[in-house]
Design a protein around this motif. Structure first.
Motif, PDB file in Angstrom:
ATOM      1  N   ALA A 150      93.474 174.311   1.089  1.00 21.43           N
ATOM      2  CA  ALA A 150      92.729 175.556   1.317  1.00 21.43           C
ATOM      3  C   ALA A 150      91.246 175.392   0.992  1.00 21.43           C
ATOM      4  O   ALA A 150      90.398 176.138   1.496  1.00 21.43           O
ATOM      5  N   ASP A 151      90.905 174.411   0.145  1.00 20.00           N
ATOM      6  CA  ASP A 151      89.516 174.204  -0.280  1.00 20.00           C
ATOM      7  C   ASP A 151      88.861 173.023   0.430  1.00 20.00           C
ATOM      8  O   ASP A 151      87.959 172.376  -0.115  1.00 20.00           O
ATOM      9  N   ALA A 152      89.294 172.758   1.654  1.00 18.42           N
ATOM     10  CA  ALA A 152      88.751 171.607   2.400  1.00 18.42           C
ATOM     11  C   ALA A 152      87.225 171.701   2.548  1.00 18.42           C
ATOM     12  O   ALA A 152      86.530 170.676   2.519  1.00 18.42           O
ATOM     13  N   ALA A 153      86.705 172.921   2.679  1.00 19.41           N
ATOM     14  CA  ALA A 153      85.245 173.069   2.841  1.00 19.41           C
ATOM     15  C   ALA A 153      84.517 172.536   1.599  1.00 19.41           C
ATOM     16  O   ALA A 153      83.472 171.878   1.717  1.00 19.41           O
ATOM     17  N   THR A 211      81.022 162.512  -4.473  1.00 16.56           N
ATOM     18  CA  THR A 211      82.326 161.866  -4.690  1.00 16.56           C
ATOM     19  C   THR A 211      82.160 160.368  -4.917  1.00 16.56           C
ATOM     20  O   THR A 211      81.138 159.777  -4.571  1.00 16.56           O
ATOM     21  N   THR A 212      83.209 159.775  -5.478  1.00 13.39           N
ATOM     22  CA  THR A 212      83.330 158.318  -5.537  1.00 13.39           C
ATOM     23  C   THR A 212      84.738 157.990  -5.030  1.00 13.39           C
ATOM     24  O   THR A 212      85.635 158.843  -5.089  1.00 13.39           O
ATOM     25  N   GLY A 213      84.944 156.784  -4.558  1.00 11.27           N
ATOM     26  CA  GLY A 213      86.278 156.346  -4.162  1.00 11.27           C
ATOM     27  C   GLY A 213      86.968 157.317  -3.214  1.00 11.27           C
ATOM     28  O   GLY A 213      86.334 157.956  -2.386  1.00 11.27           O
ATOM     29  N   SER A 214      88.306 157.405  -3.370  1.00  8.34           N
ATOM     30  CA  SER A 214      89.122 158.200  -2.447  1.00  8.34           C
ATOM     31  C   SER A 214      89.311 159.634  -2.920  1.00  8.34           C
ATOM     32  O   SER A 214      89.432 159.895  -4.122  1.00  8.34           O
ATOM     33  N   THR A 215      89.392 160.539  -1.955  1.00  6.96           N
ATOM     34  CA  THR A 215      89.591 161.969  -2.218  1.00  6.96           C
ATOM     35  C   THR A 215      90.790 162.450  -1.411  1.00  6.96           C
ATOM     36  O   THR A 215      90.938 162.076  -0.245  1.00  6.96           O
ATOM     37  N   LEU A 216      91.638 163.272  -2.038  1.00  9.90           N
ATOM     38  CA  LEU A 216      92.803 163.825  -1.329  1.00  9.90           C
ATOM     39  C   LEU A 216      92.702 165.338  -1.181  1.00  9.90           C
ATOM     40  O   LEU A 216      92.125 166.023  -2.038  1.00  9.90           O
ATOM     41  N   LEU A 217      93.302 165.843  -0.106  1.00 10.57           N
ATOM     42  CA  LEU A 217      93.558 167.270   0.044  1.00 10.57           C
ATOM     43  C   LEU A 217      95.072 167.434  -0.113  1.00 10.57           C
ATOM     44  O   LEU A 217      95.841 166.674   0.487  1.00 10.57           O
ATOM     45  N   LEU A 218      95.475 168.391  -0.927  1.00  4.77           N
ATOM     46  CA  LEU A 218      96.916 168.560  -1.167  1.00  4.77           C
ATOM     47  C   LEU A 218      97.421 169.869  -0.573  1.00  4.77           C
ATOM     48  O   LEU A 218      96.900 170.939  -0.896  1.00  4.77           O
ATOM     49  N   PRO A 219      98.424 169.775   0.317  1.00  2.00           N
ATOM     50  CA  PRO A 219      98.914 170.985   0.973  1.00  2.00           C
ATOM     51  C   PRO A 219      99.703 171.870  -0.001  1.00  2.00           C
ATOM     52  O   PRO A 219     100.172 171.404  -1.015  1.00  2.00           O
TER      53      PRO A 219
END
Ligand SMILES: NC(=O)c1ccc[n+]([C@@H]2O[C@H](COP(=O)([O-])OP(=O)(O)OC[C@H]3O[C@@H](n4cnc5c(N)ncnc54)[C@H](OP(=O)(O)O)[C@@H]3O)[C@@H](O)[C@H]2O)c1
Length: 323
Positions: A301-304, A315-323
């Motif tokens: 929901a906070d993808a923006a 950011t650094t490295g990898s970032t995830l969006l969690l459903p």
């Protein structure tokens, strides 16, 4: 009902809207996946902003992992209940999505959903850049721009494991330290000094064999100044804006240089190429060559907010969006 981020017009992060959206039943050759983790990538921003052409409306997102909930006609090697990961086509910012079965990669037991979504697009890109665009050798020296980023952290570790000398750039003292702990022999804070000058010092005036530059517009020309005669410039992204095609004479005056602008779409055009790269990546994670760490997590929901952070160099490295 399943929810997805929908883009109906190009623009800033705010154009993404979370909506109810039933992905429907998979058609022939397709599968439906319930996403457990979604990877955030700069390409998502290019597609949202309109820098890369996509048909509207669309669901952004090019990387994810989850469980197969339905398979369409003609799908033989993937079954309901399988754990899979994927990179592209867009559509990942959703609780459930459809995917061509040939783009799905069954996950081995040692790869959990978060690792897959954090590593696949970035790590498989690192794979083709280091093993196929240029077969990196132990005696060679490279410069990796934005070495503390998602692709950067994975690629620099891998390049170091191959025995190469790895120099990186990063935009803050914290990022410099992070890149140094992840494969780089030396990291240059390019917000504070000329990286080309420092690379010449580090290489005794010779220059590096290959520059990997995904920052784009802001660094392209200075990156050319880091190369040895007949060295290779791999321009593979546009985080600071797209690179305009230069007067080709510049390649002659700077030392008969080579330039390539590669993309996963060409390197992973077939399912066989895609699965081979995934196999190599999963093996490198399994044997400890790579250590995949999730540095940031956001709700779908906070993808923006996630896009603002990525584009804002937060950011650094990898970032995830969690459903
Ligand atoms: N061609 C391909 O096949 C392919 C595949 C995957 C990714 N890529 C490209 O690889 C790059 C890295 O992707 P990623 O998702 O892992 O992103 P990322 O590297 O985590 O983020 C981009 C980084 O670029 C640096 N940067 C420098 N100038 C910037 C600016 N003006 N605006 C924003 N960032 C700036 C920032 O690091 P500092 O603060 O340290 O400068 C930022 O953290 C992207 O350009 C992406 O498009 C290409």
């Amino acid at each position: 009902m399943s929810r997805a981020q929908i883009v109906r017009r190009h623009g800033g992060p705010e154009v993404m809207q979370l909506e109810d959206r039933d992905p429907g039943a998979p058609g022939p050759g397709q599968i439906r996946i319930a996403n457990k983790a979604i990877g955030l990538n700069f390409v998502d921003c290019y597609e949202r902003s309109g820098l890369y052409k996509v048909e509207l409306p669309f669901v952004p997102g090019n990387e994810g992992a989850g469980v197969v909930t339905a398979v369409g006609e003609g799908v033989e090697d993937i079954r309901v209940g399988d754990r899979v990961g994927y990179i592209g086509p867009s559509g990942a910012y959703a609780e459930e999505r459809l995917l061509p079965a040939g783009r799905a990669i069954p996950l081995p037991d040692h790869i959990d959903f978060e690792t897959a979504a954090a590593a696949m697009l970035k790590g498989m890109t690192a794979y083709y850049l280091l093993f196929e665009t240029w077969k990196l050798k132990p005696e060679e020296t490279i410069l990796w721009q934005a070495a503390a980023g998602g692709v950067g952290l994975i690629a620099c570790r891998w390049a170091r494991a191959l025995g190469a000398t790895v120099y990186g750039t990063a935009g803050s003292p914290e990022k410099v330290e992070l890149a140094r702990a992840n494969g780089c022999h030396e990291v240059i804070n390019y917000r504070e000094q000329s990286f080309a000058k420092r690379v010449r010092e580090l290489t005794g005036g010779r220059g590096v064999d290959v520059v990997y530059d995904s920052v784009g517009q802001a660094t392209f020309e200075e990156s050319l100044d880091c190369l040895r005669p007949r060295g290779l410039m791999v321009s593979f992204g546009n985080a600071s804006g797209p690179v305009a095609v230069p007067n080709l004479g510049i390649l002659a005056t700077k030392g008969s240089l080579y330039v390539t602008r590669p993309t996963t779409k060409t390197y992973f055009a077939s399912t066989a190429e895609l699965r081979h790269a995934a196999k190599m990546l999963f093996a490198a994670i399994g044997d400890g060559t790579l250590d995949i760490v999730v540095h940031q997590r956001f709700r779908l929901a906070d993808a923006a907010d996630a896009h603002r952070a990525l584009e804002g160099r937060q950011t650094t490295g990898s970032t995830l969006l969690l459903p």
